[in-house]
Scaffold this active site. Structure first.
Site, PDB file in Angstrom:
ATOM      1  N   ASP A  91      34.979  18.145  -7.577  1.00 15.26           N
ATOM      2  CA  ASP A  91      35.981  17.317  -7.798  1.00 15.26           C
ATOM      3  C   ASP A  91      35.821  16.082  -6.910  1.00 15.26           C
ATOM      4  O   ASP A  91      35.269  16.430  -5.825  1.00 15.26           O
ATOM      5  CB  ASP A  91      37.271  17.834  -7.582  1.00 15.26           C
TER       6      ASP A  91
ATOM      7  N   ASP B 122      31.621  12.922  -6.455  1.00 16.16           N
ATOM      8  CA  ASP B 122      32.111  11.647  -7.175  1.00 16.16           C
ATOM      9  C   ASP B 122      31.149  11.325  -8.485  1.00 16.16           C
ATOM     10  O   ASP B 122      30.172  11.068  -8.058  1.00 16.16           O
ATOM     11  CB  ASP B 122      32.387  10.404  -6.378  1.00 16.16           C
ATOM     12  N   VAL B 123      31.623  11.689  -9.672  1.00 14.46           N
ATOM     13  CA  VAL B 123      30.723  11.622 -10.751  1.00 14.46           C
ATOM     14  C   VAL B 123      30.427  10.189 -11.143  1.00 14.46           C
ATOM     15  O   VAL B 123      29.464  10.072 -11.721  1.00 14.46           O
ATOM     16  CB  VAL B 123      31.239  12.289 -11.949  1.00 14.46           C
TER      17      VAL B 123
ATOM     18  N   ASN C 126      33.951  17.147 -17.413  1.00 16.16           N
ATOM     19  CA  ASN C 126      35.425  17.072 -17.697  1.00 16.16           C
ATOM     20  C   ASN C 126      36.060  15.975 -16.930  1.00 16.16           C
ATOM     21  O   ASN C 126      37.051  15.418 -17.193  1.00 16.16           O
ATOM     22  CB  ASN C 126      36.126  18.298 -17.278  1.00 16.16           C
TER      23      ASN C 126
ATOM     24  N   TYR D 118      39.456   3.251 -21.793  1.00 14.31           N
ATOM     25  CA  TYR D 118      39.323   4.773 -21.945  1.00 14.31           C
ATOM     26  C   TYR D 118      38.986   5.071 -23.100  1.00 14.31           C
ATOM     27  O   TYR D 118      38.035   5.898 -23.321  1.00 14.31           O
ATOM     28  CB  TYR D 118      40.941   5.019 -21.536  1.00 14.31           C
TER      29      TYR D 118
ATOM     30  N   LYS E 118      35.672   7.294 -24.401  1.00 14.48           N
ATOM     31  CA  LYS E 118      35.390   8.635 -24.945  1.00 14.48           C
ATOM     32  C   LYS E 118      34.904   8.587 -26.313  1.00 14.48           C
ATOM     33  O   LYS E 118      34.579   9.519 -26.789  1.00 14.48           O
ATOM     34  CB  LYS E 118      37.262   8.909 -25.080  1.00 14.48           C
TER      35      LYS E 118
ATOM     36  N   THR F 161      49.321  17.658 -18.371  1.00 11.37           N
ATOM     37  CA  THR F 161      48.569  17.622 -16.980  1.00 11.37           C
ATOM     38  C   THR F 161      48.967  16.574 -16.077  1.00 11.37           C
ATOM     39  O   THR F 161      49.765  15.709 -16.834  1.00 11.37           O
ATOM     40  CB  THR F 161      46.865  17.679 -17.071  1.00 11.37           C
TER      41      THR F 161
HETATM   42  N1  LIG Z   1      45.855  15.724 -20.389  1.00 12.27           N
HETATM   43  C1  LIG Z   1      45.422  15.047 -21.468  1.00 12.27           C
HETATM   44  O1  LIG Z   1      46.432  14.444 -22.471  1.00 12.27           O
HETATM   45  C2  LIG Z   1      44.114  14.806 -22.187  1.00 12.27           C
HETATM   46  C3  LIG Z   1      44.028  14.402 -23.487  1.00 12.27           C
HETATM   47  C4  LIG Z   1      42.708  13.834 -23.766  1.00 12.27           C
HETATM   48  C5  LIG Z   1      41.605  14.196 -23.043  1.00 12.27           C
HETATM   49  N2  LIG Z   1      41.687  14.578 -21.758  1.00 12.27           N
HETATM   50  C6  LIG Z   1      40.596  14.622 -20.939  1.00 12.27           C
HETATM   51  O2  LIG Z   1      40.488  15.948 -19.987  1.00 12.27           O
HETATM   52  C7  LIG Z   1      39.943  15.809 -18.877  1.00 12.27           C
HETATM   53  C8  LIG Z   1      40.616  16.563 -17.849  1.00 12.27           C
HETATM   54  O3  LIG Z   1      41.803  15.643 -17.996  1.00 12.27           O
HETATM   55  P1  LIG Z   1      43.361  16.175 -17.152  1.00 12.27           P
HETATM   56  O4  LIG Z   1      44.381  16.195 -18.116  1.00 12.27           O
HETATM   57  O5  LIG Z   1      43.120  17.819 -16.777  1.00 12.27           O
HETATM   58  O6  LIG Z   1      43.454  15.361 -15.846  1.00 12.27           O
HETATM   59  P2  LIG Z   1      43.677  15.315 -14.255  1.00 12.27           P
HETATM   60  O7  LIG Z   1      44.268  14.047 -14.005  1.00 12.27           O
HETATM   61  O8  LIG Z   1      44.723  16.444 -14.088  1.00 12.27           O
HETATM   62  O9  LIG Z   1      42.312  16.000 -13.785  1.00 12.27           O
HETATM   63  C9  LIG Z   1      41.255  15.462 -13.733  1.00 12.27           C
HETATM   64  C10 LIG Z   1      40.235  15.607 -12.639  1.00 12.27           C
HETATM   65  O10 LIG Z   1      39.287  14.777 -12.414  1.00 12.27           O
HETATM   66  C11 LIG Z   1      39.115  14.263 -11.115  1.00 12.27           C
HETATM   67  N3  LIG Z   1      38.367  13.241 -11.067  1.00 12.27           N
HETATM   68  C12 LIG Z   1      38.804  11.958 -11.297  1.00 12.27           C
HETATM   69  N4  LIG Z   1      37.755  10.858 -11.045  1.00 12.27           N
HETATM   70  C13 LIG Z   1      36.751  11.768 -10.489  1.00 12.27           C
HETATM   71  C14 LIG Z   1      35.448  11.057 -10.039  1.00 12.27           C
HETATM   72  N5  LIG Z   1      34.855  10.148 -10.055  1.00 12.27           N
HETATM   73  N6  LIG Z   1      34.553  12.306  -9.888  1.00 12.27           N
HETATM   74  C15 LIG Z   1      34.967  13.430  -9.765  1.00 12.27           C
HETATM   75  N7  LIG Z   1      36.191  13.861 -10.328  1.00 12.27           N
HETATM   76  C16 LIG Z   1      36.933  12.832 -10.603  1.00 12.27           C
HETATM   77  C17 LIG Z   1      40.429  14.164 -10.619  1.00 12.27           C
HETATM   78  O11 LIG Z   1      40.493  14.305  -9.021  1.00 12.27           O
HETATM   79  C18 LIG Z   1      41.250  15.358 -11.267  1.00 12.27           C
HETATM   80  O12 LIG Z   1      41.168  16.610 -10.309  1.00 12.27           O
HETATM   81  C19 LIG Z   1      39.559  14.184 -18.853  1.00 12.27           C
HETATM   82  O13 LIG Z   1      37.962  14.179 -19.363  1.00 12.27           O
HETATM   83  C20 LIG Z   1      40.564  13.817 -19.806  1.00 12.27           C
HETATM   84  O14 LIG Z   1      40.072  12.439 -20.112  1.00 12.27           O
HETATM   85  C21 LIG Z   1      43.057  14.816 -21.253  1.00 12.27           C
END
Ligand SMILES: NC(=O)c1ccc[n+]([C@@H]2O[C@H](COP(=O)([O-])OP(=O)(O)OC[C@H]3O[C@@H](n4cnc5c(N)ncnc54)[C@H](O)[C@@H]3O)[C@@H](O)[C@H]2O)c1
Length: 260
Positions: free
Chosen positions: A38, A64-65, A91, A156, A160, A191
């Site tokens: 992360d 950092d991805v 993710n 976004y 996706k 989340t």
């Molecule tokens: N929560 C939702 O409603 C939802 C819906 C659809 C899709 N998603 C997808 O699910 C996945 C997880 O999301 P989440 O809801 O757990 O979000 P979150 O914000 O709780 O977690 C995302 C994590 O990614 C990390 N991150 C951000 N930028 C980064 C980078 N450049 N390099 C490495 N790490 C990085 C953050 O520090 C965080 O720990 C994401 O791909 C998100 O787009 C989430």
């Protein structure tokens, strides 16, 4: 009964919290050794420590991805520590609600770099190791926003949507090496990212978001999702339970996209 992922090594990006952390926990429960990564080093080390306290074998590395050198270091660590990579869960992502008038090219590029380019770059860096695996699997976390439009979601949702078709292309190109690639498209999951959406400064967007999901009853299952609701589908696609499944998008949204 043997665990489903015994002997497997998994790499999960964005694993400090939310869906990534819960997925990492589910994978280690099934016997995988997991490298959590992360950008948020502090929360990441707490997350890894909590899994270690539970008795699971995990490692953590900041990554950092959006940066290729950082990705290469992460992949090298997994290979060095454990000699193999069998599963990659792409993710990590950031939310973005910028209206088009404010969406400059720098912001657009950043969202695409974190949310889309990273999926290609992490998978590409892990590819030589996945090719050695008896059962390589890539699981890309997309979104229902990758298949539907939503206000102020151009960057976004475009990213996706790209993740979904990139997944299909990976399935086609990597299939001959025995590597599967699938996407999970979550709906609203409770989340930090979802909280950030509800806190958005664009008031009309907030209303739209709350209305469409809850007020007008467009959620057949009548509740928001939890990270655990996504971790199970990720485990399914990562494991040999889905050995003949590749190039698919598993929508996990409480039925949201089943209606209109
Ligand atoms: N929560 C939702 O409603 C939802 C819906 C659809 C899709 N998603 C997808 O699910 C996945 C997880 O999301 P989440 O809801 O757990 O979000 P979150 O914000 O709780 O977690 C995302 C994590 O990614 C990390 N991150 C951000 N930028 C980064 C980078 N450049 N390099 C490495 N790490 C990085 C953050 O520090 C965080 O720990 C994401 O791909 C998100 O787009 C989430």
């Amino acid at each position: 009964m043997p665990k489903r992922l015994s002997e497997r090594v998994a790499l999960v990006t964005g694993a400090a919290r939310g869906i990534g952390f819960t997925a990492a926990r589910r994978l280690v429960q099934e016997g995988a050794r997991v490298l959590l990564s992360d950008i948020d080093e502090t929360v990441l080390s707490e997350a890894a420590a909590s899994l270690t306290r539970e008795g699971f074998i995990v490692a953590a590395t900041p990554c950092d991805v959006a940066k290729i050198a950082s990705i290469e270091a992460m992949v090298a660590k997994a290979a060095r520590d454990w000699g193999r990579i069998d599963i990659v869960v792409n993710n990590a992502a950031i939310s973005d609600d910028t209206p088009v008038e404010e969406l400059d090219s720098e912001r657009w590029r950043h969202v695409l770099a974190v949310n889309l380019d990273s999926v290609l770059n992490v998978s590409k860096a892990a590819l030589p190791h996945l090719k050695q695996s008896p059962s390589g699997s890539i699981v890309n976390i997309a979104s229902v926003q990758g298949i539907r439009g939503q206000p102020h979601a151009m960057a976004y949702a475009t990213a996706k949507g790209g993740v979904i078709n990139l997944t299909r292309c990976m399935a086609v190109d990597f299939g001959p090496f025995g590597i599967r690639a699938n996407a999970v498209a979550p709906g609203y999951i409770d989340t930090r990212m979802a909280e950030q959406k509800l806190d958005t400064p664009h008031e009309h967007k907030t209303d739209w978001f709350q209305d469409i999901y809850f007020k007008y009853g467009r959620m057949p299952l009548r509740r928001a999702g939890k990270p655990e609701d996504i971790a199970g589908p990720i485990l399914f696609l990562a494991s040999d339970d889905s050995l003949y499944v590749t190039g698919t998008v598993l929508v996990v949204d409480g039925g949201f996209t089943a209606t209109y």
